[in-house]
Enzyme design. Structure first.
Site, PDB file in Angstrom:
ATOM      1  CE  LYS A 206     -17.209  18.971  62.459  1.00  0.00           C
ATOM      2  NZ  LYS A 206     -18.426  19.801  62.319  1.00  0.00           N
TER       3      LYS A 206
ATOM      4  CE1 TYR B 154     -14.078  19.436  60.849  1.00  0.00           C
ATOM      5  CE2 TYR B 154     -13.543  17.119  60.515  1.00  0.00           C
ATOM      6  CZ  TYR B 154     -14.349  18.220  60.242  1.00  0.00           C
ATOM      7  OH  TYR B 154     -15.414  18.098  59.375  1.00  0.00           O
TER       8      TYR B 154
ATOM      9  CB  SER C  65     -16.966  15.072  60.364  1.00  0.00           C
ATOM     10  OG  SER C  65     -15.943  14.515  59.567  1.00  0.00           O
TER      11      SER C  65
END
Length: 271
Positions: free
Chosen positions: A160, A156, A143
């Site tokens: 990532k 998150y 991401s």
């Protein structure tokens, strides 16, 4: 790597968002597909849709955080199609909140899926791809959060950025072996999906940030458009797949801050 009809693509997290776009575009290009997701109902519906279009596809419900289930997916691909040409380690979830307020179980579950799923895919499939002694491609979905940091997205972002580091490490390792297997890391911005549902499913309370983030994601790039850019990047041998170019100034600011040893300052993404 040249994309050709009849090649076999394994796609995790295939039932929605980026995974669905990859499956639909791959099917349109004549690839044979091995699809997996934890959502059996949506996975079954996608499989039937693709088969109705004449795509050769097999699907299996699997949790990528479980190494044995990923091994079973690999075995299914070999049993049905004799091997694998493209592996898309794509499954992922998202959680929001202050880093210290997210419970240990929610932290661990996200890491198990977003990072553990990629680790399991690499551990399970790379020996197969190397043993085939022919060109093959691995694409790990990270991401823009794998390159820049934002508040309220701690788990998150951690997952990532780890996927980016693992992908780059794998790239160097394959180069040392002079292998015919290549790796790319996909770092998109908003892509239309319902990934925010995973935040609610994990028990997170919905706040103004979640509503704003959900709206931004749902209005993001269409998954099929993203998939076309991914396949184009594969064919020219690109490691960094960065479909949202408008985020590069934010990345440049971060790198400059690191090199200049200045304290980071968060800014909203450039329009």
């Amino acid at each position: 790597m040249r994309i050709e009809q009849g090649q076999v693509a394994v796609i995790t997290g295939a039932a929605g968002g980026i995974g669905r776009g990859l499956a639909e575009e791959g099917g349109a290009r004549g690839l044979r597909l091995v699809l997996t997701d934890v959502d059996g109902q949506r996975l079954s519906a996608l499989t039937e849709q693709l088969q109705g279009l004449g795509v050769t596809v097999v699907s299996q419900v699997a949790d990528v955080s479980d190494a044995a289930q990923v091994d079973a997916l690999r075995d299914l691909a070999v049993e049905r199609f004799g091997g694998v040409d493209l592996l898309f380690n794509n499954a992922g979830v998202l959680q929001t909140g202050f880093s210290w307020e997210i419970g240990a179980d929610r932290w661990q579950r996200l890491l198990d899926i977003n990072l553990g799923g990629v680790i399991n895919g690499i551990r399970s499939f790379i020996p197969l791809l190397l043993g085939q002694q022919r060109p093959a491609q691995v694409v790990n979905t990270a991401s823009l959060a794998g390159l820049v940091c934002s508040p309220m997205l701690g788990p998150y972002t951690v997952s990532k950025q780890a996927v980016v580091a693992l992908s780059e490490t794998l790239h160097y390792e394959l180069a040392v072996l002079q292998a015919q297997v290549s790796v790319a890391v996909l770092c998109p911005g908003p892509v239309a999906s319902d990934i925010m549902n995973s935040n609610q499913a994990a028990g997170a309370a919905t706040g103004p940030l979640d509503v704003l983030l959900d709206s931004s994601i749902r209005q993001g790039m269409e998954p099929r458009e993203l998939a076309r850019e991914v396949f184009a990047g594969i064919e020219v041998g690109r490691f960094w797949l960065l479909p949202h170019k408008n985020f590069k100034p934010a990345l440049e600011r971060r790198l400059t801050s690191i090199l200049d040893e200045t304290n980071p300052v968060f800014q909203m993404a450039d329009a």
